[in-house]
Design an enzyme around this catalytic site. Structure first.
Site, mmCIF file in Angstrom:
data_model
loop_
_atom_site.group_PDB
_atom_site.id
_atom_site.type_symbol
_atom_site.label_atom_id
_atom_site.label_comp_id
_atom_site.label_asym_id
_atom_site.label_seq_id
_atom_site.Cartn_x
_atom_site.Cartn_y
_atom_site.Cartn_z
ATOM 1 C CG ASP A 38 -13.199 47.758 22.690
ATOM 2 O OD1 ASP A 38 -13.453 46.540 22.685
ATOM 3 O OD2 ASP A 38 -13.268 48.476 21.679
ATOM 4 C CE1 TYR A 66 -21.147 51.937 23.659
ATOM 5 C CE2 TYR A 66 -23.065 51.832 22.211
ATOM 6 C CZ TYR A 66 -22.109 51.198 22.983
ATOM 7 O OH TYR A 66 -22.106 49.828 23.079
ATOM 8 N NE ARG A 176 -13.489 49.268 17.984
ATOM 9 C CZ ARG A 176 -12.919 48.095 17.750
ATOM 10 N NH1 ARG A 176 -11.675 48.045 17.298
ATOM 11 N NH2 ARG A 176 -13.576 46.975 17.949
#
Length: 298
Positions: A38, A66, A176
């Site tokens: 993103d 991540y 997310r």
């Protein structure tokens, strides 16, 4: 010009923006990225150039690592910090360290996720974010994803509403959504307040370059020195080493007799010395043969 540029994608650029900029800097159209980040996310984004674009699907299908941050008490439309607030509550009772640890560990392994509405997942041929922007509700199919490892990291903000964690996952995982689901298990609305990708396959933060480094290399005429060999993008696959005679057959796309040690139906790389020649798989209609699915010409 064939190779992989291990780019550290900056915040504020889409993955497509990065591809377009690399095309201009390297003066070639044959450029592709290996997994969308993103615009608000920074991190490792391998860019394939030339014949390396043939390995994009195989490099995309690798483990990712991540560093993510969960903020408790606020949920948003987009499940990250850039969407409109949907729900907000006071975090009066901060979950204990043990409870947080137990919740994080409950997500390790194969889990189900419902993709966020603001995502590129297609339903009935239309992307979910297109439905979301049109204020249209659509049922989102559950998807199975794999979390290989998840662990809490030290708090950098000295604020108990935030949880930092390192996540090792398979492709298709929405961090997310993971953050939102962790919040739910802890009893709070939540969203992903920050995200950095530090690893894609064999590419880590330590062997990436930023655009300033690339531009400096272009000015000096040595930008090709920044490209890594194509084999670096598929070194997670099994390998078949062949002799010079077989090499010639591979380069013209011939089928070959299946070696005994090739038992998995997964694709594997064929090399001669250190030269990547092709990616093969067991022939779907004749398991005694192997056939090429990508060939890299000299």
């Amino acid at each position: 010009m064939d190779g992989i540029l291990a780019l550290w994608k900056p915040r504020g650029m889409t993955s497509h923006d990065c591809v377009m900029r690399v095309r201009k800097l390297f003066r070639t159209k044959k450029v592709g990225h290996t997994g969308t980040l993103d615009p608000e996310v920074e991190g490792v984004l391998p860019i394939c150039i030339g014949q390396a674009t043939k390995i994009v699907p195989f490099l995309t299908d690798t483990k990712k690592v991540y560093i993510a941050e969960v903020m408790l008490g606020i949920s948003t439309e987009t499940e990250d910090s850039h969407g409109d607030v949907v729900e907000q509550v006071e975090v009066h009772e901060v979950p204990s360290k043990q409870k947080i640890e137990n919740v994080l560990q409950s997500f390790q392994g194969e889990i189900e996720q419902i993709p966020p509405m603001y995502s590129a997942v297609k339903v009935n041929g239309k992307k979910l974010y297109e439905y979301a922007r049109a204020n249209q509700f659509v049922e989102r199919p559950k998807r199975k994803v794999t979390i290989y490892d998840i662990k809490r990291l030290p708090d950098e903000k000295n604020n108990n509403r935030y949880i930092r964690m390192e996540v090792v996952c398979a492709k298709g995982t929405y961090i997310r959504t993971l953050c939102v689901d962790i919040g739910k298990k802890l009893g709070y609305p939540a969203h992903m307040s920050d995200l950095i990708r530090i690893t894609t396959g064999s590419f880590t933060r330590h062997n990436t370059v930023d655009f300033q480094t690339i531009e400096d290399a272009v000015d000096q005429g040595n930008q090709l020195d920044l490209l890594m060999p194509m084999i670096n993008g598929v070194n997670h696959l099994d390998t078949l080493q062949v002799d010079a005679q077989t090499k010639r057959k591979v380069l013209v796309g011939q089928k070959l007799a299946r070696p005994e040690f090739i038992t998995s139906t997964d694709p594997f790389v064929v090399i001669h010395g250190e030269q990547l020649l092709a990616i093969y798989q067991i022939h779907p209609n004749n398991h005694d043969e192997i056939k090429p699915i990508r060939v890299f010409h000299e």
